[in-house]
Design a protein around this motif. Structure first.
Motif, short mmCIF file in Angstrom:
data_model
loop_
_atom_site.label_atom_id
_atom_site.label_comp_id
_atom_site.label_asym_id
_atom_site.label_seq_id
_atom_site.Cartn_x
_atom_site.Cartn_y
_atom_site.Cartn_z
N ILE A 91 -16.05 -5.38 95.08
CA ILE A 91 -17.05 -4.31 94.97
C ILE A 91 -17.88 -4.35 93.69
CG2 ILE A 91 -15.67 -2.78 96.43
CD1 ILE A 91 -15.08 -1.13 93.91
N ILE A 92 -17.42 -5.08 92.65
CA ILE A 92 -18.23 -5.19 91.43
C ILE A 92 -19.56 -5.85 91.78
CG2 ILE A 92 -18.43 -6.30 89.17
CD1 ILE A 92 -16.51 -3.97 89.17
N GLY A 93 -20.64 -5.20 91.36
CA GLY A 93 -21.98 -5.72 91.64
C GLY A 93 -22.53 -5.33 92.99
N LYS A 94 -21.72 -4.63 93.79
CA LYS A 94 -22.17 -4.21 95.12
C LYS A 94 -22.72 -2.79 95.07
CE LYS A 94 -20.74 -7.95 97.27
NZ LYS A 94 -19.52 -7.92 98.08
N ASP A 95 -23.46 -2.43 96.10
CA ASP A 95 -24.03 -1.09 96.22
C ASP A 95 -22.95 -0.12 96.70
OD1 ASP A 95 -25.53 1.19 96.69
OD2 ASP A 95 -26.43 0.43 98.53
#
Length: 238
Positions: free
Chosen positions: A166-170
């Motif tokens: 999830i890091i860097g995801k919306d």
């Protein structure tokens, strides 16, 4: 009495919004920056100050102006505006060269940055205190556009997510299908709040048929220019 043109030019040059009023609270003159706060045009000279539309959230300004005329004691208040700014509004008696009272001078000084710095300092202190207590709960960090920049082990465990996924995801895209969609209430799905607040949220685990309540503290984060850059969500299991 005539307003000193040198004074008016000086106030214009340093961008201080200033109104000069006579003893009947009619507009005698104003500086150019004042037109951004009071909806003024040159034909307003001679009209009553009480007839003017203002962006200031200051309904008592006319009462205070009359009180300054009556008592000759200046007034100074910090007031917000409808466009999100803060102003120091000073109302002072205007004296002629002969030291006679000839009206009022109203100045509005933009102190928005200092108010933002004051608020950011209070929020930072609150966040530091939260982490100083040896915080071992859930942490999720979001940028203003919803991009996840932090997710700790506690959040991974209790919200059934993997940090690397999830890091860097919306966040708002992920939340539609993940168990932690309840993290965000409707109050700031589109706008990051500009102050710290708390919210208790109950999470259900359908597979294990269990539930857990998490007490969240939401701390906005600020850039050097005091604009909001994101939000840090710190949750503790109740």
């Amino acid at each position: 009495g005539r307003i000193n043109n040198d004074m008016k030019n000086l106030l214009n040059s340093i961008e201080i919004a200033t109104l000069f009023l006579d003893k009947e609270l009619r507009i005698r003159q104003f500086t150019i920056p004042a037109t951004k706060i009071f909806k003024l045009i040159q034909s307003d000279v001679g009209r009553l100050f009480t007839d003017q539309v203002s962006v200031l959230e200051y309904p008592d300004i006319y009462y205070d102006a009359n009180e300054v005329l009556r008592t000759l004691v200046f007034s100074e208040k910090v007031v917000p505006s409808r466009d999100g700014k803060w102003f120091m509004v000073r109302i002072m008696p205007y004296r002629t060269y002969e030291d006679k009272i000839d009206g009022l001078v109203v100045t509005c000084i933009d102190i928005t940055l200092s108010k933002k710095q004051e608020k950011a300092l209070a929020i930072s202190s609150s966040l530091v205190e939260t982490l100083r207590k040896g915080f071992h709960g859930l942490i999720i960090g979001l940028q203003c556009d919803g991009t996840v920049f932090e997710c700790n082990a506690g959040a991974e465990k209790h919200l059934s997510v993997k940090r690397k996924q999830i890091i860097g995801k919306d966040y708002f895209g992920i939340a539609k299908t993940k168990a932690f969609h309840q993290l965000f209430s409707h109050k700031f799905e589109k706008t990051v709040p500009d102050e710290t607040f708390s919210q208790v949220i109950e999470y259900l685990n359908a597979k294990l048929n269990t539930s857990a309540k998490v007490d969240w503290q939401f701390h906005p984060l600020f850039k050097d220019d005091m604009e909001i850059s994101g939000i840090l969500c710190c949750g503790e299991l109740e």
